[in-house]
Design an enzyme around this catalytic site. Sequence first.
Site, mmCIF file in Angstrom:
data_model
loop_
_atom_site.group_PDB
_atom_site.id
_atom_site.type_symbol
_atom_site.label_atom_id
_atom_site.label_comp_id
_atom_site.label_asym_id
_atom_site.label_seq_id
_atom_site.Cartn_x
_atom_site.Cartn_y
_atom_site.Cartn_z
ATOM 1 N N LYS A 1 -61.794 -93.572 -23.372
ATOM 2 C CA LYS A 1 -60.715 -92.686 -23.808
ATOM 3 C C LYS A 1 -61.024 -92.068 -25.177
ATOM 4 C CE LYS A 1 -57.238 -95.235 -21.182
ATOM 5 N NZ LYS A 1 -57.590 -94.549 -20.001
ATOM 6 N N CYS A 2 -62.223 -91.594 -25.326
ATOM 7 C CA CYS A 2 -62.725 -91.075 -26.605
ATOM 8 C C CYS A 2 -63.125 -89.611 -26.428
ATOM 9 C CB CYS A 2 -63.945 -91.924 -27.010
ATOM 10 S SG CYS A 2 -64.834 -91.362 -28.463
ATOM 11 N N GLY A 3 -63.099 -88.873 -27.515
ATOM 12 C CA GLY A 3 -63.559 -87.488 -27.452
ATOM 13 C C GLY A 3 -65.022 -87.379 -27.035
ATOM 14 N N THR B 1 -66.362 -89.399 -24.736
ATOM 15 C CA THR B 1 -66.497 -89.976 -23.397
ATOM 16 C C THR B 1 -67.303 -89.086 -22.444
ATOM 17 O OG1 THR B 1 -64.493 -91.293 -23.676
ATOM 18 C CG2 THR B 1 -65.213 -90.898 -21.408
#
Length: 173
Positions: free
Chosen positions: A38-40, A42
């Site tokens: 859930k990361c930029g 990803t």
Amino acid sequence: MASATTFYDFKVKDKKGEEVSMGDYKNKVVLVVNTASKCGFTPQYAGLEKLYKDVRARQDVGDDFVILGFPCNQFGSQEPGSDDDIQQFCQVNYGVSFPIMGKTEVNGDAASPLYTWMKEKKPGLMGLKRVKWNFEKFLIGRDGEVKGRWASTTKPESLEKPILDELAHGQKA
């Protein structure tokens, strides 16, 4: 693990919580990446998978190269799921075929000894010995030493040349 001198001296937990020896990857070139769902960053899973397949498809490489993903929830709680959730996410959304290990801490008192060793061997900018964010990358040579370290912002495809150079440089023992 004070006696550890190379990458191959470490053991980590796999997605099922079972111990895996990094010695299983002896004489291979390994890209170690702390990951999050859930990361930029990803979407780098897609780039990592393409890099993994492209490099391994080369006639002179085959299975001499591997990427190991280490899910980590230490940065903005961006990897909240269980090991099963993470595996499913990687497979369904990005078709990841490289090994994704069990959830791992990369900084702090509970940091994986493997990560503590890699950070000691190859500190970041200005000598910092901590991982700054998700998708930081460490390149391990065939000799089990850390050959490179790249920030989260480094796109996986830009690592093809250093990986191929390391594969060519450190021929199998």
